[in-house]
Scaffold this motif. Structure first.
Motif, mmCIF file in Angstrom:
data_model
loop_
_atom_site.group_PDB
_atom_site.id
_atom_site.type_symbol
_atom_site.label_atom_id
_atom_site.label_comp_id
_atom_site.label_asym_id
_atom_site.label_seq_id
_atom_site.Cartn_x
_atom_site.Cartn_y
_atom_site.Cartn_z
ATOM 1 N N LEU A 245 0.869 -1.166 0.000
ATOM 2 C CA LEU A 245 0.000 0.000 0.000
ATOM 3 C C LEU A 245 0.907 1.216 0.000
ATOM 4 N N VAL A 246 0.751 2.076 -0.987
ATOM 5 C CA VAL A 246 1.638 3.215 -1.155
ATOM 6 C C VAL A 246 0.820 4.491 -1.197
ATOM 7 N N GLU A 247 0.991 5.331 -0.174
ATOM 8 C CA GLU A 247 0.280 6.598 -0.086
ATOM 9 C C GLU A 247 1.031 7.686 -0.845
ATOM 10 N N SER A 248 0.284 8.665 -1.319
ATOM 11 C CA SER A 248 0.868 9.834 -1.959
ATOM 12 C C SER A 248 -0.090 11.005 -1.810
ATOM 13 N N GLY A 249 0.397 12.201 -2.067
ATOM 14 C CA GLY A 249 -0.444 13.385 -2.068
ATOM 15 C C GLY A 249 -0.294 14.291 -0.867
ATOM 16 N N GLY A 250 0.475 13.877 0.123
ATOM 17 C CA GLY A 250 0.691 14.728 1.276
ATOM 18 C C GLY A 250 1.570 15.915 0.934
ATOM 19 N N GLY A 251 1.615 16.865 1.855
ATOM 20 C CA GLY A 251 2.427 18.048 1.643
ATOM 21 C C GLY A 251 2.034 19.160 2.581
ATOM 22 N N LEU A 252 2.470 20.358 2.242
ATOM 23 C CA LEU A 252 2.198 21.559 3.026
ATOM 24 C C LEU A 252 1.000 22.294 2.449
ATOM 25 N N VAL A 253 0.105 22.725 3.322
ATOM 26 C CA VAL A 253 -1.074 23.458 2.890
ATOM 27 C C VAL A 253 -1.464 24.446 3.983
ATOM 28 N N GLN A 254 -2.009 25.578 3.586
ATOM 29 C CA GLN A 254 -2.479 26.562 4.553
ATOM 30 C C GLN A 254 -3.835 26.163 5.119
ATOM 31 N N ALA A 255 -4.117 26.611 6.325
ATOM 32 C CA ALA A 255 -5.424 26.366 6.923
ATOM 33 C C ALA A 255 -6.528 26.838 5.984
ATOM 34 N N GLY A 256 -7.560 26.012 5.862
ATOM 35 C CA GLY A 256 -8.654 26.298 4.951
ATOM 36 C C GLY A 256 -8.478 25.693 3.577
ATOM 37 N N GLY A 257 -7.306 25.184 3.277
ATOM 38 C CA GLY A 257 -7.027 24.603 1.983
ATOM 39 C C GLY A 257 -7.436 23.152 1.889
ATOM 40 N N SER A 258 -7.085 22.536 0.757
ATOM 41 C CA SER A 258 -7.486 21.167 0.462
ATOM 42 C C SER A 258 -6.308 20.341 -0.022
ATOM 43 N N LEU A 259 -6.389 19.048 0.218
ATOM 44 C CA LEU A 259 -5.460 18.069 -0.318
ATOM 45 C C LEU A 259 -6.233 16.815 -0.661
ATOM 46 N N ARG A 260 -5.724 16.074 -1.634
ATOM 47 C CA ARG A 260 -6.297 14.784 -1.996
ATOM 48 C C ARG A 260 -5.209 13.727 -1.880
ATOM 49 N N TYR B 164 -2.980 -4.943 6.601
ATOM 50 C CA TYR B 164 -1.861 -4.340 5.889
ATOM 51 C C TYR B 164 -1.848 -2.841 6.101
ATOM 52 N N TRP B 165 -0.643 -2.277 6.060
ATOM 53 C CA TRP B 165 -0.436 -0.845 6.236
ATOM 54 C C TRP B 165 0.484 -0.289 5.169
ATOM 55 N N GLY B 166 0.212 0.938 4.768
ATOM 56 C CA GLY B 166 1.185 1.699 4.027
ATOM 57 C C GLY B 166 2.164 2.365 4.969
ATOM 58 N N LYS B 167 3.155 3.036 4.409
ATOM 59 C CA LYS B 167 4.181 3.683 5.214
ATOM 60 C C LYS B 167 3.832 5.110 5.608
ATOM 61 N N GLY B 168 2.777 5.661 5.051
ATOM 62 C CA GLY B 168 2.285 6.962 5.456
ATOM 63 C C GLY B 168 2.745 8.096 4.565
ATOM 64 N N THR B 169 1.982 9.184 4.603
ATOM 65 C CA THR B 169 2.333 10.417 3.917
ATOM 66 C C THR B 169 2.037 11.581 4.856
ATOM 67 N N LEU B 170 2.956 12.527 4.936
ATOM 68 C CA LEU B 170 2.852 13.611 5.903
ATOM 69 C C LEU B 170 2.014 14.752 5.353
ATOM 70 N N VAL B 171 1.037 15.179 6.154
ATOM 71 C CA VAL B 171 0.222 16.348 5.865
ATOM 72 C C VAL B 171 0.512 17.391 6.931
ATOM 73 N N THR B 172 0.934 18.576 6.502
ATOM 74 C CA THR B 172 1.216 19.669 7.418
ATOM 75 C C THR B 172 0.332 20.855 7.050
ATOM 76 N N VAL B 173 -0.465 21.303 8.009
ATOM 77 C CA VAL B 173 -1.384 22.415 7.797
ATOM 78 C C VAL B 173 -0.887 23.594 8.616
ATOM 79 N N SER B 174 -0.553 24.671 7.959
ATOM 80 C CA SER B 174 -0.022 25.852 8.625
ATOM 81 C C SER B 174 -1.139 26.833 8.935
ATOM 82 N N SER B 175 -0.939 27.615 9.987
ATOM 83 C CA SER B 175 -1.909 28.630 10.379
ATOM 84 C C SER B 175 -1.574 29.980 9.786
#
Length: 123
Positions: A4-19, A112-123
């Protein structure tokens, strides 16, 4: 074999969106209930959402209802998590998981588990 392979994480401002996406291989994908969990530093791993394999029934943690949407495409062996109206408290590593048959939403019950993807939401 199973991945299982995650993708799509990243940096986003509060109020924003990620998929987020989770691509599965090595298993009969349509037979598995798929999950998203998240874990912030120093915190327990937390259930986010699930979607069943055949009926596409969904369930969410209360804090995510109305903001997050889980979906899947069995032809692509992929599960998604659309995250809207993100808040700083959503910052975490997001993990994809699979379970068949579905018996629990507790992290210890996952097959089963993937290794994870980091989501960081800034204020």
């Amino acid at each position: 074999q199973v991945q299982l392979v995650e993708s799509g994480g990243g940096l986003v401002q509060a109020g924003g969106s990620l998929r987020l996406s989770c691509a599965a291989s090595g298993l009969t994908f349509s037979r598995y209930t798929m999950f998203w969990f998240r874990q912030a530093p120093g915190k327990e791993r937390e259930f986010v959402a699930l979607i069943t394999g055949s009926t596409y029934s969904t369930d969410y943690a209360d804090s995510m209802k109305g903001r997050f949407t889980i979906s899947r495409d069995n032809a692509k062996n992929t599960v998604y998590l659309q995250m809207n109206s993100l808040k700083p408290e959503d910052t975490a590593v997001y993990y994809c998981a699979a379970d068949s048959p579905y018996t629990t939403r507790h992290p210890d019950g996952m097959d089963y588990w993937g290794k994870g993807t980091l989501v960081t939401v800034s204020s």
